[in-house]
Enzyme design. Structure first.
Site, PDB file in Angstrom:
ATOM      1  N   GLY A 197      -3.091   0.633   2.574  1.00 28.05           N
ATOM      2  CA  GLY A 197      -4.364  -0.415   2.354  1.00 28.05           C
ATOM      3  C   GLY A 197      -5.452   0.503   1.836  1.00 28.05           C
ATOM      4  O   GLY A 197      -6.541  -0.049   1.728  1.00 28.05           O
ATOM      5  N   MET A 200       4.499  -5.477   0.075  1.00 23.31           N
ATOM      6  CA  MET A 200       5.757  -5.084  -0.135  1.00 23.31           C
ATOM      7  C   MET A 200       7.104  -5.850  -0.108  1.00 23.31           C
ATOM      8  O   MET A 200       8.228  -5.749  -0.193  1.00 23.31           O
ATOM      9  CB  MET A 200       6.377  -3.887   0.563  1.00 23.31           C
ATOM     10  CG  MET A 200       5.233  -2.578   0.417  1.00 23.31           C
ATOM     11  SD  MET A 200       5.144  -2.251  -1.096  1.00 23.31           S
ATOM     12  CE  MET A 200       6.529  -1.273  -1.504  1.00 23.31           C
ATOM     13  N   ASN A 218      -2.038  -8.881  -8.887  1.00 22.94           N
ATOM     14  CA  ASN A 218      -1.197  -7.557  -8.050  1.00 22.94           C
ATOM     15  C   ASN A 218      -1.795  -6.244  -8.915  1.00 22.94           C
ATOM     16  O   ASN A 218      -1.915  -6.417 -10.143  1.00 22.94           O
ATOM     17  CB  ASN A 218       0.221  -7.920  -8.150  1.00 22.94           C
ATOM     18  CG  ASN A 218       1.191  -6.825  -7.817  1.00 22.94           C
ATOM     19  OD1 ASN A 218       0.877  -5.996  -6.478  1.00 22.94           O
ATOM     20  ND2 ASN A 218       2.090  -6.318  -8.280  1.00 22.94           N
ATOM     21  N   HIS A 242       0.055  -2.757  -9.873  1.00 25.02           N
ATOM     22  CA  HIS A 242       1.399  -1.730  -9.912  1.00 25.02           C
ATOM     23  C   HIS A 242       1.250  -0.506 -10.516  1.00 25.02           C
ATOM     24  O   HIS A 242       0.542  -0.420 -11.303  1.00 25.02           O
ATOM     25  CB  HIS A 242       2.449  -2.528 -10.610  1.00 25.02           C
ATOM     26  CG  HIS A 242       3.706  -2.000 -10.637  1.00 25.02           C
ATOM     27  ND1 HIS A 242       4.634  -2.175  -9.303  1.00 25.02           N
ATOM     28  CD2 HIS A 242       4.594  -1.184 -11.456  1.00 25.02           C
ATOM     29  CE1 HIS A 242       5.811  -1.460  -9.790  1.00 25.02           C
ATOM     30  NE2 HIS A 242       5.609  -0.721 -10.958  1.00 25.02           N
TER      31      HIS A 242
HETATM   32  C1  GRF Z   1      -0.018   1.222  -4.583  1.00 29.84           C
HETATM   33  O1  GRF Z   1       0.351   2.311  -5.406  1.00 29.84           O
HETATM   34  C2  GRF Z   1       0.371  -0.004  -5.183  1.00 29.84           C
HETATM   35  O2  GRF Z   1       0.143  -0.101  -6.819  1.00 29.84           O
HETATM   36  C3  GRF Z   1       1.595  -0.290  -4.986  1.00 29.84           C
HETATM   37  O3  GRF Z   1       1.709  -0.004  -3.649  1.00 29.84           O
HETATM   38  C4  GRF Z   1       0.850   0.970  -3.315  1.00 29.84           C
HETATM   39  C5  GRF Z   1       0.085   0.739  -2.349  1.00 29.84           C
HETATM   40  O4  GRF Z   1      -0.826   1.641  -1.694  1.00 29.84           O
HETATM   41  N1  GRF Z   1       1.633  -1.844  -5.260  1.00 29.84           N
HETATM   42  P1  GRF Z   1      -2.236   1.235  -0.918  1.00 29.84           P
HETATM   43  O5  GRF Z   1      -1.506   0.397   0.439  1.00 29.84           O
HETATM   44  O6  GRF Z   1      -3.099   0.412  -1.612  1.00 29.84           O
HETATM   45  O7  GRF Z   1      -3.043   2.411  -0.378  1.00 29.84           O
END
Ligand code: GRF
Length: 188
Positions: free
Chosen positions: A11, A89, A106, A108
């Site tokens: 998060g 996820m 989103n 990525h």
């Molecule tokens: C990030 O690298 C995001 O781009 C990917 O998953 C990761 C999540 O990290 N989709 P966080 O939970 O925001 O720390």
């Protein structure tokens, strides 16, 4: 602009967004709810510390569409206008994407369309690219796919490991997600 943020884990992007909304960096906005599909997601605590409502909606043997319908109902109940995936996820069902068409974004950790899917930073590292980065995009029915909102390049340094490269990408993810939402909020 009323945001709902979906997380599954750490998060850090969610926390960066919440902080930017609170500071006014993302103007005229509010984070209405953070929803996790995982009860033990560290992001839930980060949201709670920031005074944001959290809801856990686990899949528990239901179909993807049923699970997503519950998430969608919760978002609608809270008047969410833009759904931000932040380390969520799970691939969203076509039904959910259609229900909130054009209202899901989103982040990525690669320069899409290169390296969609899991471990994008490692995919880029292993491929030996000189430049990778992150992409904020609208979500369509395909994985890590849809119109780009904003990209940020991150160079791979000579002594980088996957870990150091990923950490620099993550810093840029936070900044890029905030900037993308700032732009959307200004046009809202
Ligand atoms: C990030 O690298 C995001 O781009 C990917 O998953 C990761 C999540 O990290 N989709 P966080 O939970 O925001 O720390």
């Amino acid at each position: 602009m009323k945001l709902g943020i979906l997380v599954s884990g750490r998060g850090s992007n969610m926390a960066a967004i919440v902080d930017a909304v609170k500071s006014g960096e993302i103007p005229a906005s509010e984070v209405a709810v953070v929803i996790s599909d995982k009860r033990d997601a560290a992001g839930l605590e980060k949201a709670g510390e920031r005074g944001v409502d959290t809801v856990v909606i686990e899949r528990r043997g239901r179909t993807r569409a049923e699970h997503d319908a519950d998430i969608g109902d919760e978002l609608e109940k809270r008047g969410v206008e833009l759904i931000c995936l932040a380390g969520y996820m799970r691939l969203l069902s076509p039904e959910f994407v259609r229900r909130f068409a054009g209202k899901i974004v989103n982040i990525h950790p690669s320069l899409l369309p290169a390296f969609p899917g899991l471990d994008a930073q490692k995919q880029a590292f292993d491929a030996g690219v000189k430049v990778t980065g992150c992409t904020v995009h609208y979500v369509d029915e395909l994985l890590d796919h849809g119109p780009t909102i904003l990209k940020c390049e991150v160079p791979r340094l000579e002594d980088d490991t996957v870990e150091t490269l990923s950490a620099r990408i993550l810093d840029q993810e936070h900044a890029t997600y905030i900037e993308a939402l700032r732009q959307l909020a200004n046009e809202w």
